[in-house]
Write an enzyme that holds these catalytic residues in place. Structure first.
Site, PDB file in Angstrom:
ATOM      1  N   LEU A  48       0.811  -1.210   0.000  1.00 21.38           N
ATOM      2  CA  LEU A  48       0.000   0.000   0.000  1.00 21.38           C
ATOM      3  C   LEU A  48       0.842   1.256   0.000  1.00 21.38           C
ATOM      4  CD1 LEU A  48      -2.907  -0.744   2.449  1.00 21.38           C
ATOM      5  CD2 LEU A  48      -3.067  -0.178   0.042  1.00 21.38           C
ATOM      6  N   ARG A  49       2.136   1.093   0.183  1.00 22.11           N
ATOM      7  CA  ARG A  49       2.974   2.258   0.380  1.00 22.11           C
ATOM      8  C   ARG A  49       2.900   3.225  -0.805  1.00 22.11           C
ATOM      9  NH1 ARG A  49       8.532   1.987   3.454  1.00 22.11           N
ATOM     10  NH2 ARG A  49       8.347  -0.195   2.961  1.00 22.11           N
ATOM     11  N   GLY A  50       2.867   2.649  -2.008  1.00 17.19           N
ATOM     12  CA  GLY A  50       2.808   3.484  -3.205  1.00 17.19           C
ATOM     13  C   GLY A  50       1.561   4.355  -3.217  1.00 17.19           C
ATOM     14  N   THR A  64       1.674   7.087  -0.631  1.00 17.67           N
ATOM     15  CA  THR A  64       2.596   8.153  -0.997  1.00 17.67           C
ATOM     16  C   THR A  64       1.991   9.056  -2.057  1.00 17.67           C
ATOM     17  OG1 THR A  64       4.369   6.600  -0.590  1.00 17.67           O
ATOM     18  CG2 THR A  64       4.966   8.640  -1.675  1.00 17.67           C
TER      19      THR A  64
END
Lengths: 606, 338
Positions: B275-277, B280
Site C-alpha cells: 500500500l505504500r505506493g 505516498t
C-alpha cells in the site's frame, strides 16, 4: 564500435609523434589554473612518471605564491589521513581530545597532487569531490565534529596505460583541464612562463574581467555540438577565458581567450563531432594560443564567433579521441568516457567497515581509536584500583578494551560473457546474450557480481561492456551492436584472458562464459585460415586454463562440432551444448557456474 | 546558510524542485531520492531548500531539537532543574558526509568528557541533530553498507537505539531523508530505494536556451554572490511563504473518493507492491494541492506527482527497454487523462 586499437598496449599511449603544441597547451593550462585554482578545480595530466611530468609540476609550482601548500596524496589514502581524526599522541599526552587535521584541510589555499590517479578508489574520489564542491571538510569521525576550510585545486597524475584504467569520472568532471603529456619527450620541453609575478598581476585583475553575453552563448553552443553533458564544462570554459584575459592584462575577454579556453577545456571532453561535415583538421602546428587568426584559413570575415571557436576546438580534440569519434556509428557516446567508466568498480576488498571487540591473537589489526574509546571511561576507576604507590602514568588498557577493525571481505565475481557475433545466427545469439546480461545485472546488486560483455566478429573482438554493475551503463553500451562476418575466436579468448587478469588484480573472481558454435576461421594474424585459426584459439584457450579461470563453453551449434569440445578441454571449461540458448536458460547456466565458482569461499561478515 | 545559491534561481529541473517542496510541506512522505547526471545541481538544490524551510519551536540548546511541550528528557537541558527556554530555529538540514564513522551517526560515548573527567556521558550523533528536520546524504549510493543498514532501521522506527560502551540510549530520530547520487557510480540497494517516498530523475538540460541560462546564472552568482542573492531574494521569500502556507493548510486538504479510486486503479495497473505506493501518491498529491492553494485534491495534482512517487516502486524488469518511468507515464496518461 571497432575500437580494438584501444586494447592494444602498443597503440596506447603515446605512439604518436611528439608535438610541441601539446607542451605549450600544458603550460597554458598551468598558467590559467594558477590564476584561479579553486575556481577551475584543477588539471588532470595523462603522463607516465618521468621528466616531462616532473618538469611540468615544477613549472606549475613556480607559478604559485611562495609558501602555497603543494601536497602529494596517495590514491589509497585512509579516511583518518584524508579527512582528519584524533591525534592520538597529543590526546594521550594531554588527556584532552586533540584533533588532527586531514590532508584536505591542510592543503587549504593550495594544490593537491594525486599521483596514480587511475588507481584511486571511487570512495576516495567521492570524498575529495564533495569537499571540492563545498569548500570545507565536514569531519564527523571518532567522536569529533569539526568544520575546516578546504579550498584547493587538484592535479591528477593519470598514469593509466591500459584500456580499463582512468581516474574516477566524478572527479574528472570537477577539473577544468584534461591534458596529455604522454607523447612528449624530454627534448620537447622548453621552459616558458610568466612566472609568479605575471600570475599575481592576473589574479588581481581577474575580478575586473568582463565577459559578453554572446561569448557565453558561443561556449554553450560548442558544448551542445560536442555533446558535452555536464554543465560544469561551459562554466569552466568561461572561467578559463577570464583567466586568459587577466594573464594578458586585459579587462575584456576576446575571441582569442575563448579559443584558448575552448581548446583546453572543451576539446578533451568532446563526446561527438558536430553533425555538419567538419572541415579538414587544420595544420597541427597551429599556434595553440590561437592568438593569430591568420593561421586558420577557414576564418573569414563572415564567420561567427561560434564557427571560429568550433574549428579551433575541433582541431584540438586529442587524436585518439578524434578517431574514436569519427569511426563511431550512431551508437550512443561512450568514447573516452567509456574507457574511463571501465574502472568504475569498487574493490570492496579491505575497506574498513567499523570495529568490534576482539583479541589480537589472529593477527588482526588493532583499532587504536576505538580501543582508547573503550578504555577511556574506566581510567579514573582503574587508577584508583591500582592503588597507592603506583607511579605508572598514562592510560590503563585492559584486554577487554581491544577493538579490531572489521574489514569488508567479499568475494565478488565478474562474469565475462564472450559472444560469437559472426555469421548468420549472430543477431539472434547476440540479442539473447544481451538479454542474459541484463537479467544478470538485474540481480547483480544482491549477488555482488559484475558483468562484462565481449563480442567478436569479422577480424577482432570488442569489449562492448566493461565490467559493471550498473544497468544504466549496460543499456547504453549494448544498444546497436554490429554482427556478421568471420569468427576471430582466438582474439576473443585473448581479450577475455586480459579482462580476467585485470579483474583478478582488482580482487574479483572472473568467470568466463563463451557462447560460440566453435567454427573459428580467423587467426590472430587476421588471416582467414581455418587451421591456423583453430590452432590459435586452442593456444589462447590454454592461457585461460593456465591461469585457472573458471569457464563455461556454451555450444550453440545445431549439429555439434568436435572442435568446440576440444576447445572446451583446452580452456579447462565445462562444455554445455545449448543449441537454442535463450536469455533465461543462459542466465541459469551462468548462475550455476558462478555459484560453483564461489563454492566453499566463506563470505565476510556483513 | 547565507551565501547559498538561491532555490528560485535554479533553472528548470521542475520535478526535482517540486519533490523537494512536497517533502518540506509533508515530512511523513518518506523523503526524496535525487538520481541523475553529473553537474545538474542536485546538491545545490538541497542546500538551497535548507534556507527556505520554516521555523520550528525547539528547546534552546537541546541536542535532539525537542519541542518545548514534549521534552524527551534526554539531554542535560531537558532533564536539568533549571528553567528551559524555548527558541525558534529553522528546520535543521544535517549533512551526512562520506567518511562519517558510525559513532558520529548514531552517537557514542563523549570521549572528551570520558578522558578528562572519567565520566560516562552520551554524545548525540547526526541522527539526533536531524530529529524533526532533514538528513541529507550526497552520493548515497556510495554509503557503506553497514551505515545503510543502520539508517534503514532508524528510518523505519523513527527511533535511534544505541547500545555501546555500556551506554543504553534511546531517542526519537524522525527526519526527512534526502539522498542524491549518480546511477553510473552504482545502483542503490533495493531496500533503501524503497524507503524513499519520492524518486526524481535529473537529466542534463538538452536545449540550448536552458543551458545558456544555467551557465549565465551560475556565472553571475560566482562573480558577485551578494548582488545575486539580493536579486533573487523576493522570489525565494515567495517560495518560503508558499511552504509555510501549504504546511498550515495541509491538514484541511480533502481527498475526494473519486481521486482515491483513481489512485488505487493506477497502483493496481502498475502492480506496485503493498500500500505504500498508494499512500505516498495521495499524501504527495495533497501537498501539491496545498502548495497550489487548493483545498481539495484534483486529478491534475495526482498527475503532477505520480511519476516521482511511483517510478522506483515498480518491479524491475531488466528486459523491458522502456524503463519504469515510461511505464508509469503510460499508465498515468491512460487513467488520469485530463
Amino acid at each position: 564500435m571497432t575500437d580494438f586499437a584501444l586494447f592494444d598496449p602498443d597503440a596506447w599511449p603515446g605512439a604518436s609523434p611528439p608535438d610541441e603544441a601539446g607542451w605549450e597547451d600544458c603550460i597554458t593550462a598551468a598558467h590559467l589554473f594558477a590564476v584561479d585554482p579553486a575556481g577551475l578545480g584543477g588539471i588532470s595530466v595523462h603522463a607516465r612518471p618521468g621528466p616531462a611530468c616532473d618538469a611540468w609540476l615544477a613549472m606549475l609550482r613556480s607559478l604559485l605564491a611562495p609558501g602555497t601548500p603543494f601536497r602529494r596524496m596517495p590514491a589509497h589514502i585512509q579516511d583518518e589521513r584524508l579527512l582528519g581524526g584524533i591525534d592520538l599522541a597529543a590526546t594521550l599526552r594531554t588527556g584532552e581530545l586533540v584533533l588532527e587535521r586531514g590532508i584536505l584541510a591542510e592543503v587549504d589555499g593550495g594544490v593537491l597532487v594525486i599521483p596514480m590517479a587511475e588507481r584511486m578508489e571511487k570512495a576516495v574520489a567521492a570524498r575529495v569531490s564533495g569537499v571540492l564542491d563545498r569548500g570545507y571538510v565536514a569531519l564527523e569521525r571518532d567522536g569529533l565534529t569539526e568544520k575546516s576550510s578546504a579550498v584547493f585545486g587538484v592535479v591528477l597524475l593519470d598514469e593509466s596505460e591500459g584500456f580499463d584504467e582512468s581516474p574516477p569520472p566524478a572527479l574528472l568532471d570537477r577539473l577544468a583541464f584534461h591534458m596529455d603529456l604522454s607523447a612528449l619527450r624530454y627534448q620537447d620541453l622548453s621552459a616558458v612562463g610568466e612566472g609568479f609575478d605575471g600570475v599575481r598581476r592576473a589574479r588581481q585583475q581577474l575580478g575586473e574581467v568582463h565577459l559578453g553575453e554572446e561569448q557565453t552563448v558561443a561556449i554553450c553552443k560548442i558544448c551542445g555540438d560536442l555533446a558535452i553533458g555536464s554543465t560544469r564544462a561551459p562554466s569552466f570554459a568561461l572561467r578559463a577565458a577570464r583567466s586568459s584575459a587577466a594573464l594578458d592584462g586585459r579587462n575584456e575577454v576576446t575571441k582569442e581567450d575563448l579559443i584558448t579556453a575552448s581548446r583546453l577545456v572543451l576539446a578533451p571532453r568532446a563526446q561527438a563531432l558536430p553533425e555538419a561535415p567538419a572541415p579538414p583538421p587544420p595544420d597541427p602546428a597551429e599556434n595553440p594560443r590561437g592568438d593569430d587568426p591568420q593561421t586558420n584559413q577557414d576564418v573569414s570575415e563572415n564567420d561567427t564567433i561560434t564557427d571560429i571557436l568550433m574549428d579551433a576546438t575541433q582541431s584540438a580534440i586529442p587524436k585518439d579521441l578524434l578517431s574514436l569519434l569519427q569511426t563511431r556509428a550512431s551508437a550512443p557516446s561512450t568514447g573516452r568516457m567509456g574507457r574511463m567508466g571501465a574502472k568504475q568498480r569498487s574493490p570492496n576488498r579491505g575497506r574498513p567497515i567499523g570495529a568490534r571487540q576482539g583479541d589480537l591473537r589472529r593477527g588482526q589489526r588493532l583499532n587504536v581509536c576505538e580501543t582508547l574509546r573503550a578504555a577511556a571511561p574506566w581510567q579514573k576507576l582503574r587508577k584508583l584500583e591500582a592503588g597507592r604507590g603506583d607511579e605508572l602514568k598514562g592510560l590503563r588498557i585492559h584486554p577487554e578494551d581491544f577493538r579490531i577493525t572489521k574489514f569488508q571481505q567479499k568475494r565478488e565475481s565478474t562474469i565475462i560473457i564472450v559472444v560469437d557475433a559472426s555469421g548468420s545466427a549472430a543477431l539472434q545469439r547476440l540479442s539473447e546474450a544481451k538479454g542474459a546480461v541484463e537479467l544478470l545485472l538485474g540481480e547483480a546488486y544482491l549477488r555482488r557480481d559484475q558483468v562484462a560483455l565481449i563480442a567478436f566478429r569479422d577480424r577482432n573482438a570488442d569489449l562492448l561492456l566493461p565490467p559493471t554493475r550498473s544497468l544504466v551503463r549496460a543499456k547504453r553500451n549494448l544498444a546497436g551492436m554490429p554482427a556478421g562476418g568471420g569468427t576471430p575466436l582466438a582474439s576473443a579468448l585473448q581479450l577475455a584472458h586480459q579482462v580476467s587478469v585485470s579483474e583478478r588484480t582488482g580482487g574479483r573472481t572472473p568467470v568466463i562464459i563463451l557462447l560460440t558454435d566453435g567454427r573459428a576461421n580467423i587467426a590472430l594474424s587476421g588471416n582467414a585460415n581455418r587451421g591456423e585459426a583453430e590452432k590459435d584459439a586452442l593456444t589462447a584457450g590454454g592461457l585461460i586454463r593456465a591461469e585457472g579461470f573458471s569457464a563455461v563453453l556454451i555450444d550453440t551449434a545445431i549439429r555439434a562440432e568436435p572442435f568446440a569440445a576440444k576447445l572446451a578441454q583446452a580452456m579447462g571449461a565445462k562444455h554445455v551444448p545449448l543449441p537454442y540458448a535463450d536469455a533465461k536458460g543462459l542466465s541459469a547456466v551462468v548462475r550455476s557456474a558462478s555459484r560453483q565458482n564461489k563454492g566453499g569461499v566463506p563470505r565476510g561478515d556483513t | 546558510m547565507d551565501g547559498t545559491y538561491p532555490f528560485s534561481a535554479i533553472v528548470g529541473q521542475e520535478e526535482m524542485k517540486q519533490a523537494l517542496l512536497v517533502a518540506a510541506v509533508e515530512p511523513t512522505i518518506g523523503g526524496v531520492l535525487i538520481f541523475g547526471d553529473r553537474g545538474t545541481g542536485k546538491s545545490t538544490a538541497v542546500r538551497a531548500l535548507a534556507t527556505l524551510l520554516p521555523q520550528i519551536e525547539v528547546i534552546a540548546n537541546c541536542s535532539y531539537n525537542c519541542a518545548p511541550d514534549t521534552p524527551q528528557g534526554l539531554c542535560q537541558v531537558c532533564t536539568g532543574t533549571g528553567s528551559r527556554k524555548s527558541q525558534k530555529r529553522r528546520v535543521p538540514v544535517v549533512d551526512m558526509p562520506l567518511g562519517v564513522t558510525e559513532d558520529r551517526v548514531i552517537g557514542a560515548l563523549n570521549l572528551e568528557r570520558a578522558l578528562s573527567h572519567g565520566e560516562k556521558s552520551f554524545e548525540p550523533g547526526l541522527l539526533a541533530n536531524a530529529n524533526r528536520g532533514f538528513l541529507y546524504i550526497d552520493e548515497v549510493n556510495l554509503l557503506e553498507d553497514h551505515l545503510v543498514d543502520l539508517l534503514l532501521d532508524v528510518a523505519a522506527t523513527g527511533e535511534n537505539v544505541v547500545e555501546r560502551e555500556g551506554l543504553s540510549v534511546r531517542h526519537p530520530a524522525r527526519f526527512v531523508l534526502v539522498g542524491s547520487g549518480n546511477p553510473e557510480e552504482g545502483d542503490l540497494r533495493p531496500q533503501l530505494l524503497d524507503r524513499f517516498g519520492l524518486s526524481v530523475d535529473v537529466k542534463t538540460p538538452d536545449d540550448l536556451e536552458t543551458r545558456i541560462e544555467v551557465v549565465k546564472r551560475r556565472d553571475a552568482y560566482e562573480r558577485d554572490p551578494k548582488e545575486f542573492l539580493k536579486k533573487w531574494k523576493r522570489r525565494d521569500q515567495k517560495i518560503r511563504r508558499q511552504i509555510v502556507d501549504a504546511s498550515s493548510k495541509l491538514e484541511e486538504v480533502e481527498v475526494p473518493d473519486q481521486v482515491l479510486r483513481l489512485v488505487a486503479q493506477l497502483c493496481v495497473s502498475l502492480g506496485t507492491d503493498g500500500l505504500r505506493g498508494e499512500l505516498t501518491v495521495i499524501r504527495a498529491a495533497r501537498a501539491v494541492a496545498a502548495l497550489e492553494g487548493h483545498s481539495e485534491v484534483e486529478i491534475d495534482h495526482v498527475r503532477q506527482i505520480a511519476l516521482p512517487a511511483l517510478r522506483h516502486r515498480l518491479r524491475r524488469d531488466p528486459l523491458d527497454e522502456a524503463g519504469s518511468s515510461v511505464r508509469v507515464e503510460r499508465a498515468v496518461d491512460e487513467l488520469l487523462a485530463p
